[in-house]
Design a protein around this motif. Structure first.
Motif, PDB file in Angstrom:
ATOM      1  N   HIS A 251      41.046  82.716   3.237  1.00 57.23           N
ATOM      2  CA  HIS A 251      39.311  82.485   3.620  1.00 57.23           C
ATOM      3  C   HIS A 251      38.699  82.575   4.709  1.00 57.23           C
ATOM      4  O   HIS A 251      37.549  82.974   5.468  1.00 57.23           O
ATOM      5  CB  HIS A 251      38.315  82.421   2.071  1.00 57.23           C
ATOM      6  CG  HIS A 251      37.180  82.429   1.846  1.00 57.23           C
ATOM      7  ND1 HIS A 251      36.763  83.985   1.731  1.00 57.23           N
ATOM      8  CD2 HIS A 251      36.215  82.133   2.737  1.00 57.23           C
ATOM      9  CE1 HIS A 251      35.286  84.072   1.553  1.00 57.23           C
ATOM     10  NE2 HIS A 251      35.362  82.508   1.634  1.00 57.23           N
ATOM     11  N   THR A 252      39.496  81.664   5.327  1.00 51.86           N
ATOM     12  CA  THR A 252      38.713  80.860   6.667  1.00 51.86           C
ATOM     13  C   THR A 252      38.253  81.375   7.441  1.00 51.86           C
ATOM     14  O   THR A 252      37.496  81.737   8.667  1.00 51.86           O
ATOM     15  CB  THR A 252      38.845  79.272   6.380  1.00 51.86           C
ATOM     16  OG1 THR A 252      38.326  78.388   5.302  1.00 51.86           O
ATOM     17  CG2 THR A 252      37.920  78.646   7.437  1.00 51.86           C
ATOM     18  N   THR A 253      39.706  82.059   8.236  1.00 48.81           N
ATOM     19  CA  THR A 253      40.614  82.586   8.911  1.00 48.81           C
ATOM     20  C   THR A 253      39.920  83.828   8.950  1.00 48.81           C
ATOM     21  O   THR A 253      39.314  84.504  10.182  1.00 48.81           O
ATOM     22  CB  THR A 253      41.735  81.725   9.362  1.00 48.81           C
ATOM     23  OG1 THR A 253      42.087  82.448   7.979  1.00 48.81           O
ATOM     24  CG2 THR A 253      42.399  80.905   9.957  1.00 48.81           C
ATOM     25  N   LEU A 254      40.357  84.385   8.347  1.00 48.00           N
ATOM     26  CA  LEU A 254      39.415  85.663   7.753  1.00 48.00           C
ATOM     27  C   LEU A 254      37.526  85.839   8.652  1.00 48.00           C
ATOM     28  O   LEU A 254      37.046  86.738   9.016  1.00 48.00           O
ATOM     29  CB  LEU A 254      39.479  86.535   6.634  1.00 48.00           C
ATOM     30  CG  LEU A 254      40.366  86.526   6.302  1.00 48.00           C
ATOM     31  CD1 LEU A 254      40.462  87.306   4.468  1.00 48.00           C
ATOM     32  CD2 LEU A 254      41.347  88.185   7.221  1.00 48.00           C
ATOM     33  N   ASN A 255      36.814  84.855   7.552  1.00 48.42           N
ATOM     34  CA  ASN A 255      35.670  84.780   8.174  1.00 48.42           C
ATOM     35  C   ASN A 255      35.542  84.752   9.650  1.00 48.42           C
ATOM     36  O   ASN A 255      34.922  85.067  10.406  1.00 48.42           O
ATOM     37  CB  ASN A 255      35.126  83.420   7.322  1.00 48.42           C
ATOM     38  CG  ASN A 255      34.492  84.474   6.066  1.00 48.42           C
ATOM     39  OD1 ASN A 255      34.887  85.249   5.721  1.00 48.42           O
ATOM     40  ND2 ASN A 255      34.557  82.910   5.193  1.00 48.42           N
ATOM     41  N   GLN A 256      35.744  83.314  10.111  1.00 52.36           N
ATOM     42  CA  GLN A 256      36.498  83.193  11.676  1.00 52.36           C
ATOM     43  C   GLN A 256      36.666  84.675  12.785  1.00 52.36           C
ATOM     44  O   GLN A 256      35.791  85.403  13.286  1.00 52.36           O
ATOM     45  CB  GLN A 256      37.098  82.296  12.048  1.00 52.36           C
ATOM     46  CG  GLN A 256      36.474  80.712  11.369  1.00 52.36           C
ATOM     47  CD  GLN A 256      37.735  80.166  11.113  1.00 52.36           C
ATOM     48  OE1 GLN A 256      39.198  80.088  11.957  1.00 52.36           O
ATOM     49  NE2 GLN A 256      37.282  78.564  11.166  1.00 52.36           N
ATOM     50  N   ALA A 257      37.550  85.241  12.434  1.00 56.47           N
ATOM     51  CA  ALA A 257      37.985  86.504  12.564  1.00 56.47           C
ATOM     52  C   ALA A 257      36.990  87.203  12.582  1.00 56.47           C
ATOM     53  O   ALA A 257      36.326  88.125  13.832  1.00 56.47           O
ATOM     54  CB  ALA A 257      38.808  86.929  12.005  1.00 56.47           C
ATOM     55  N   ASN A 258      36.004  87.445  11.304  1.00 59.22           N
ATOM     56  CA  ASN A 258      34.849  88.456  11.518  1.00 59.22           C
ATOM     57  C   ASN A 258      33.935  87.710  12.758  1.00 59.22           C
ATOM     58  O   ASN A 258      33.115  88.803  13.369  1.00 59.22           O
ATOM     59  CB  ASN A 258      34.527  88.763  10.031  1.00 59.22           C
ATOM     60  CG  ASN A 258      33.233  89.566  10.037  1.00 59.22           C
ATOM     61  OD1 ASN A 258      33.854  90.511   9.947  1.00 59.22           O
ATOM     62  ND2 ASN A 258      32.348  89.309   9.406  1.00 59.22           N
ATOM     63  N   ASP A 259      33.794  87.043  13.113  1.00 62.17           N
ATOM     64  CA  ASP A 259      32.725  86.738  13.684  1.00 62.17           C
ATOM     65  C   ASP A 259      33.184  86.771  14.684  1.00 62.17           C
ATOM     66  O   ASP A 259      32.389  87.219  16.163  1.00 62.17           O
ATOM     67  CB  ASP A 259      32.807  84.466  13.077  1.00 62.17           C
ATOM     68  CG  ASP A 259      32.134  84.224  12.017  1.00 62.17           C
ATOM     69  OD1 ASP A 259      31.282  84.998  11.663  1.00 62.17           O
ATOM     70  OD2 ASP A 259      31.774  83.034  11.697  1.00 62.17           O
ATOM     71  N   LEU A 260      34.345  86.021  15.471  1.00 66.51           N
ATOM     72  CA  LEU A 260      35.055  87.229  16.641  1.00 66.51           C
ATOM     73  C   LEU A 260      35.383  87.574  16.925  1.00 66.51           C
ATOM     74  O   LEU A 260      34.327  88.681  17.740  1.00 66.51           O
ATOM     75  CB  LEU A 260      36.262  86.198  17.120  1.00 66.51           C
ATOM     76  CG  LEU A 260      36.316  84.598  16.523  1.00 66.51           C
ATOM     77  CD1 LEU A 260      38.473  84.816  16.947  1.00 66.51           C
ATOM     78  CD2 LEU A 260      35.779  84.039  17.863  1.00 66.51           C
ATOM     79  N   LEU A 261      34.577  89.152  15.777  1.00 62.38           N
ATOM     80  CA  LEU A 261      34.708  90.554  16.286  1.00 62.38           C
ATOM     81  C   LEU A 261      33.643  91.208  16.482  1.00 62.38           C
ATOM     82  O   LEU A 261      33.417  92.244  17.053  1.00 62.38           O
ATOM     83  CB  LEU A 261      35.344  91.002  15.039  1.00 62.38           C
ATOM     84  CG  LEU A 261      36.928  91.382  14.554  1.00 62.38           C
ATOM     85  CD1 LEU A 261      36.877  91.652  13.041  1.00 62.38           C
ATOM     86  CD2 LEU A 261      37.470  91.784  15.222  1.00 62.38           C
ATOM     87  N   HIS A 262      32.457  89.841  16.674  1.00 59.28           N
ATOM     88  CA  HIS A 262      31.194  90.446  16.706  1.00 59.28           C
ATOM     89  C   HIS A 262      31.407  90.948  18.402  1.00 59.28           C
ATOM     90  O   HIS A 262      30.250  91.728  18.897  1.00 59.28           O
ATOM     91  CB  HIS A 262      29.804  90.011  16.081  1.00 59.28           C
ATOM     92  CG  HIS A 262      30.167  90.286  14.764  1.00 59.28           C
ATOM     93  ND1 HIS A 262      30.219  88.932  13.698  1.00 59.28           N
ATOM     94  CD2 HIS A 262      29.877  91.446  13.883  1.00 59.28           C
ATOM     95  CE1 HIS A 262      29.912  89.236  13.079  1.00 59.28           C
ATOM     96  NE2 HIS A 262      30.490  90.704  13.128  1.00 59.28           N
ATOM     97  N   GLU A 263      31.818  89.718  18.837  1.00 57.07           N
ATOM     98  CA  GLU A 263      31.311  89.780  20.040  1.00 57.07           C
ATOM     99  C   GLU A 263      32.918  88.776  21.472  1.00 57.07           C
ATOM    100  O   GLU A 263      33.454  88.084  20.788  1.00 57.07           O
ATOM    101  CB  GLU A 263      30.425  89.174  20.883  1.00 57.07           C
ATOM    102  CG  GLU A 263      30.376  88.222  22.353  1.00 57.07           C
ATOM    103  CD  GLU A 263      29.531  87.708  23.059  1.00 57.07           C
ATOM    104  OE1 GLU A 263      29.101  87.369  24.357  1.00 57.07           O
ATOM    105  OE2 GLU A 263      28.673  86.900  22.516  1.00 57.07           O
ATOM    106  N   ILE A 264      33.512  89.531  21.376  1.00 56.86           N
ATOM    107  CA  ILE A 264      34.663  89.989  21.532  1.00 56.86           C
ATOM    108  C   ILE A 264      34.709  88.980  23.288  1.00 56.86           C
ATOM    109  O   ILE A 264      34.375  89.132  23.908  1.00 56.86           O
ATOM    110  CB  ILE A 264      35.522  90.373  22.612  1.00 56.86           C
ATOM    111  CG1 ILE A 264      35.922  91.993  21.121  1.00 56.86           C
ATOM    112  CG2 ILE A 264      36.952  90.825  22.513  1.00 56.86           C
ATOM    113  CD1 ILE A 264      36.785  91.318  20.304  1.00 56.86           C
TER     114      ILE A 264
END
Length: 300
Positions: A251-264
């Protein structure tokens, strides 16, 4: 000579009949951490497939101008013309659309070519003898397909309309852009098709996987899992590629990935990926130095 071997020798353990590689201590430490934490892609809920084999790209791949001509002549033509990416169009985290399209007369669609007169006329302009699939000299290879159909059936054609990762079958290091390695693009909604010079991945956690595949660490892992040829690039054979180990998300790493997707941001993504493995500064330096050296040698 004996002094040299004592000073440079490496202890290696052979625990199975699988292929092995001799590594120095830091290389072995990195590989051990990666394999302890990662899960090979073949064990993920994903599928990997290749693009469309037409047997005669000159007839089936058209530019935007020809596409518009066919649609103006017969609006139904739009039903079987799709945007196309080539391997060279795929960049790291992005793509460059070259305004090319593919005519998708797949045998699995059971198309009646008479329903698409403009497309039929276009294909016929290349000659029946060239398009027929009889294996005769000058024709396409022998299949049970009709003359106007693509060479492969493409039974998985619906997968092209799903969110997917696309990557070139031969991944060369771009001499014009050293930051463009490795390179995987993500198709969220364009519904791109592509030729057999590309592969694609669909399935679970696609965006998460995409971020990791473009990381510097994955460029480092190519040395272990991907077939290198003529010192210019890598052949992305699925039999090798599917063995690359990637950490399963929580759950944590998926949320982190979602944040990183907003600005590569490649630097942030690399640090995020390194954090999975608790690499030391020395190990991170070894990874990044190896990839930079690889790029430098390719550009020389």
């Amino acid at each position: 000579m004996s002094d040299y071997f004592r000073q440079n020798g490496v202890n290696t353990t052979f625990l199975s009949t699988e292929s092995w590689v001799i590594l120095c201590d830091i290389e072995q430490a990195i590989k051990t951490k990666i394999e302890a934490i990662g899960t090979p892609l073949k064990d993920w809920n994903i599928s990997i497939n290749y693009g469309v084999k037409t047997g005669y790209n000159e007839a089936y791949i058209i530019d935007g101008k020809k596409k518009e001509e066919l649609i103006v002549e017969d609006p139904k033509s739009a039903e079987i013309i799709r945007p196309l990416l080539r391997g060279r169009d795929i960049k790291r985290y992005s793509y460059e659309f070259a305004d090319l399209y593919i005519i998708t007369t797949f045998p699995s669609l059971k198309i009646n070519i008479d329903d698409y007169p403009a497309v039929k006329q276009h294909l016929m302009s290349f000659g029946y003898d060239r398009l027929k699939q009889t294996g005769d000299r000058g024709a396409r290879k022998k299949t049970n397909n009709q003359w106007f159909e693509t060479q492969d059936s493409i039974n998985y054609w619906e997968d092209f309309y799903k969110q997917k990762i696309i990557y070139p079958g031969i991944m060369r290091i771009a001499k014009s852009n050293s930051l463009n390695f490795p390179r995987f693009t993500y198709d969220e909604s364009e519904n791109f098709f592509f030729g057999n010079d590309c592969y694609f991945i669909i399935g679970e956690h696609i965006e998460y996987i995409w971020l990791i595949l473009n990381s510097t660490l994955l460029g480092y892992l190519f040395r272990y899992y991907i077939y290198s040829f003529d010192e210019t690039g890598f052949k992305m054979f699925t039999d090798y590629f599917k063995n690359i180990p990637i950490p399963k998300p929580n759950h944590t790493t998926l949320n982190q990935a979602n944040d990183l997707l907003h600005e590569i941001n490649m630097e942030k993504i690399d640090k995020w990926v390194y954090s999975f493995y608790n690499f030391s500064e020395e190990e991170v330096y070894e990874i990044e130095n190896f990839v930079q050296k690889l790029i430098y040698e390719e550009e020389s």
